[in-house]
Design a protein around this motif. Structure first.
Motif, PDB file in Angstrom:
ATOM      1  N   TRP A   1       0.810  -1.225   0.000  1.00  0.00           N
ATOM      2  CA  TRP A   1       0.000   0.000   0.000  1.00  0.00           C
ATOM      3  C   TRP A   1       0.840   1.271   0.000  1.00  0.00           C
ATOM      4  N   VAL A   2       2.032   1.188   0.560  1.00  0.00           N
ATOM      5  CA  VAL A   2       2.878   2.377   0.682  1.00  0.00           C
ATOM      6  C   VAL A   2       3.652   2.577  -0.615  1.00  0.00           C
ATOM      7  N   LEU A   3       3.603   3.792  -1.151  1.00  0.00           N
ATOM      8  CA  LEU A   3       4.354   4.104  -2.362  1.00  0.00           C
ATOM      9  C   LEU A   3       5.851   3.955  -2.113  1.00  0.00           C
ATOM     10  N   THR A   4       6.549   3.417  -3.090  1.00  0.00           N
ATOM     11  CA  THR A   4       7.995   3.249  -2.961  1.00  0.00           C
ATOM     12  C   THR A   4       8.692   4.591  -2.796  1.00  0.00           C
ATOM     13  N   THR A   5       8.227   5.600  -3.523  1.00  0.00           N
ATOM     14  CA  THR A   5       8.783   6.944  -3.432  1.00  0.00           C
ATOM     15  C   THR A   5       7.841   7.828  -2.633  1.00  0.00           C
ATOM     16  N   ASP A   6       8.309   8.333  -1.524  1.00  0.00           N
ATOM     17  CA  ASP A   6       7.517   9.228  -0.685  1.00  0.00           C
ATOM     18  C   ASP A   6       7.141  10.466  -1.503  1.00  0.00           C
ATOM     19  N   PRO A   7       5.846  10.823  -1.571  1.00  0.00           N
ATOM     20  CA  PRO A   7       5.449  11.989  -2.374  1.00  0.00           C
ATOM     21  C   PRO A   7       6.124  13.282  -1.952  1.00  0.00           C
ATOM     22  N   GLU A   8       6.533  13.365  -0.699  1.00  0.00           N
ATOM     23  CA  GLU A   8       7.161  14.591  -0.213  1.00  0.00           C
ATOM     24  C   GLU A   8       8.686  14.500  -0.182  1.00  0.00           C
ATOM     25  N   SER A   9       9.257  13.520  -0.863  1.00  0.00           N
ATOM     26  CA  SER A   9      10.706  13.342  -0.826  1.00  0.00           C
ATOM     27  C   SER A   9      11.461  14.255  -1.791  1.00  0.00           C
ATOM     28  N   GLY A  10      10.758  14.832  -2.739  1.00  0.00           N
ATOM     29  CA  GLY A  10      11.408  15.701  -3.714  1.00  0.00           C
ATOM     30  C   GLY A  10      11.332  17.169  -3.315  1.00  0.00           C
ATOM     31  N   PRO A  11      11.577  18.069  -4.249  1.00  0.00           N
ATOM     32  CA  PRO A  11      11.468  19.503  -3.971  1.00  0.00           C
ATOM     33  C   PRO A  11      10.045  19.878  -3.570  1.00  0.00           C
ATOM     34  N   ALA A  12       9.916  20.937  -2.799  1.00  0.00           N
ATOM     35  CA  ALA A  12       8.603  21.409  -2.367  1.00  0.00           C
ATOM     36  C   ALA A  12       7.744  21.777  -3.573  1.00  0.00           C
ATOM     37  N   TYR A  13       6.447  21.550  -3.444  1.00  0.00           N
ATOM     38  CA  TYR A  13       5.505  21.895  -4.511  1.00  0.00           C
ATOM     39  C   TYR A  13       5.155  23.377  -4.364  1.00  0.00           C
ATOM     40  N   GLN A  14       5.441  24.169  -5.376  1.00  0.00           N
ATOM     41  CA  GLN A  14       5.411  25.632  -5.268  1.00  0.00           C
ATOM     42  C   GLN A  14       4.147  26.285  -5.836  1.00  0.00           C
ATOM     43  N   ARG A  15       3.169  25.479  -6.254  1.00  0.00           N
ATOM     44  CA  ARG A  15       1.948  26.044  -6.843  1.00  0.00           C
ATOM     45  C   ARG A  15       0.834  26.138  -5.782  1.00  0.00           C
ATOM     46  N   PRO A  16      -0.246  26.884  -6.070  1.00  0.00           N
ATOM     47  CA  PRO A  16      -1.342  27.004  -5.107  1.00  0.00           C
ATOM     48  C   PRO A  16      -1.937  25.645  -4.733  1.00  0.00           C
ATOM     49  N   ALA A  17      -2.096  25.434  -3.441  1.00  0.00           N
ATOM     50  CA  ALA A  17      -2.607  24.166  -2.935  1.00  0.00           C
ATOM     51  C   ALA A  17      -3.672  24.417  -1.875  1.00  0.00           C
ATOM     52  N   LEU A  18      -4.437  23.384  -1.591  1.00  0.00           N
ATOM     53  CA  LEU A  18      -5.478  23.430  -0.571  1.00  0.00           C
ATOM     54  C   LEU A  18      -5.494  22.087   0.140  1.00  0.00           C
ATOM     55  N   ILE A  19      -5.469  22.118   1.459  1.00  0.00           N
ATOM     56  CA  ILE A  19      -5.563  20.894   2.256  1.00  0.00           C
ATOM     57  C   ILE A  19      -6.722  21.063   3.217  1.00  0.00           C
ATOM     58  N   LEU A  20      -7.742  20.224   3.073  1.00  0.00           N
ATOM     59  CA  LEU A  20      -8.924  20.260   3.930  1.00  0.00           C
ATOM     60  C   LEU A  20      -8.944  19.032   4.821  1.00  0.00           C
ATOM     61  N   ALA A  21      -9.145  19.236   6.114  1.00  0.00           N
ATOM     62  CA  ALA A  21      -9.197  18.139   7.071  1.00  0.00           C
ATOM     63  C   ALA A  21     -10.395  18.315   7.992  1.00  0.00           C
ATOM     64  N   GLY A  22     -10.924  17.199   8.469  1.00  0.00           N
ATOM     65  CA  GLY A  22     -12.041  17.223   9.395  1.00  0.00           C
ATOM     66  C   GLY A  22     -11.548  17.089  10.827  1.00  0.00           C
ATOM     67  N   ARG A  23     -12.030  17.974  11.701  1.00  0.00           N
ATOM     68  CA  ARG A  23     -11.593  17.947  13.104  1.00  0.00           C
ATOM     69  C   ARG A  23     -11.980  16.633  13.770  1.00  0.00           C
ATOM     70  N   GLN A  24     -13.068  16.032  13.320  1.00  0.00           N
ATOM     71  CA  GLN A  24     -13.524  14.768  13.887  1.00  0.00           C
ATOM     72  C   GLN A  24     -13.280  13.584  12.945  1.00  0.00           C
ATOM     73  N   ASP A  25     -12.327  13.705  12.033  1.00  0.00           N
ATOM     74  CA  ASP A  25     -12.048  12.630  11.078  1.00  0.00           C
ATOM     75  C   ASP A  25     -11.338  11.486  11.796  1.00  0.00           C
ATOM     76  N   SER A  26     -12.044  10.385  11.978  1.00  0.00           N
ATOM     77  CA  SER A  26     -11.487   9.226  12.689  1.00  0.00           C
ATOM     78  C   SER A  26     -10.788   8.252  11.749  1.00  0.00           C
ATOM     79  N   VAL A  27     -10.748   8.563  10.451  1.00  0.00           N
ATOM     80  CA  VAL A  27     -10.121   7.681   9.462  1.00  0.00           C
ATOM     81  C   VAL A  27      -8.681   8.104   9.189  1.00  0.00           C
ATOM     82  N   VAL A  28      -8.471   9.380   8.846  1.00  0.00           N
ATOM     83  CA  VAL A  28      -7.111   9.872   8.583  1.00  0.00           C
ATOM     84  C   VAL A  28      -6.689  10.978   9.537  1.00  0.00           C
ATOM     85  N   GLY A  29      -7.625  11.501  10.332  1.00  0.00           N
ATOM     86  CA  GLY A  29      -7.296  12.550  11.274  1.00  0.00           C
ATOM     87  C   GLY A  29      -6.976  13.872  10.601  1.00  0.00           C
TER      88      GLY A  29
END
Length: 275
Positions: free
Chosen positions: A194-222
């Motif tokens: 299940w785990v990717l061989t190459t960590d998505p964050e192992s390369g240079p930082a992603y420099q374009r506009p991004a959005l990360i939405l999380a649920g305060r009560q998310d019991s699946v991924v937190g």
């Protein structure tokens, strides 16, 4: 260009213009993404929305050569090559699809104009390693739940933070409909790696506009493991929404729509002139 896998992804397409690729989470199908994104794009022209079913999910078969998340990502890479080519595009991912989306953005940083992650798998991929709150129902409706047949009640209540007629409707239309189609044998095979061989964050930082939405009560991924992503995404807006679990997109639909529209505005403001 030669294909990486033999997988052919079923997909649904709407609109014309700048491509928007949306990757759903583990087990459901494309309706998870079209259900929450099409209302956002209803008043916006100029976007070609692509909603594939990942291998083993929805109407996309998972041939024997799809045996890991690396293979699933390779199938998505093939899909991009064949439907988008070298054109710039926007990328949205939910949960496991958010994990894949980060891997795709790592490999195509100049092509991905903007990245939006909805309740994504964070820095801890395996469930046992995640930092998650216990499941809490903040808006219960015991009469509604009591009226449901047992399997639907179990699936709905497992992660629902808001129990209402509307969240139930959307759960049935956008999630349950896909759960019934999943190839459990293929998914079990993929789940072993299940785990990717190459960590998505192992390369240079992603420099374009991004959005990360999380649920305060998310019991699946937190939400804690998603906060840890921020150094790699210096242009990311990060929002943790209260009264929202892993179904954030329809438990807080007004906030979801507003934040995704603002992300689209940020991407458009600096990208179109360069395309």
């Amino acid at each position: 260009m030669s294909r990486r896998t033999s997988a052919e992804l079923h997909f649904v397409e709407h609109g014309e213009g700048v491509p928007v690729l949306a990757l759903h989470g583990w087990t459901p199908d494309h309706r998870l993404m079209s259900g929450c994104l099409e209302p956002v794009f209803a008043g916006r022209r100029g976007y070609r929305r692509l909603y594939p079913d990942l291998p083993g999910m929805g109407r996309s078969a998972a041939p024997d050569d799809i045996a890991s998340s690396d293979d699933v990502l390779s199938a998505v890479q093939d899909f991009v090559d064949e439907t988008i080519g070298d054109a710039p595009f926007l990328l949205v991912g939910e949960s496991y699809g958010g994990y894949l989306a980060r891997g795709l953005a790592r490999s195509r940083p100049e092509q991905v104009l903007g990245l939006a992650l909805i309740c994504p798998t964070g820095t801890a991929v395996e469930q046992a390693d995640r930092t998650c709150p216990e499941h809490r129902v903040l808006r219960p409706d015991p009469d509604l739940v009591g009226s449901l047949e047992p399997r639907l009640a179990e699936e709905f209540t497992e992660i629902a933070v808001v129990q209402s007629a509307e969240t139930l409707r959307r759960f049935q239309d956008e999630i349950m409909s896909g759960l019934d189609l999943a190839d459990r044998t293929a998914m079990a095979r993929i789940r072993q790696r299940w785990v990717l061989t190459t960590d998505p964050e192992s390369g240079p930082a992603y420099q374009r506009p991004a959005l990360i939405l999380a649920g305060r009560q998310d019991s699946v991924v937190g939400y804690v493991d998603q906060f840890a992503l921020l150094p790699h995404y210096p242009r990311a807006s990060f929002a943790v929404l209260d009264v929202a679990g892993h179904n954030l997109q329809f438990e807080q639909p007004e906030l979801f729509d507003a934040l995704v529209r603002e992300w689209l505005d940020r991407v458009a403001a600096e990208s179109w002139s360069a395309c």
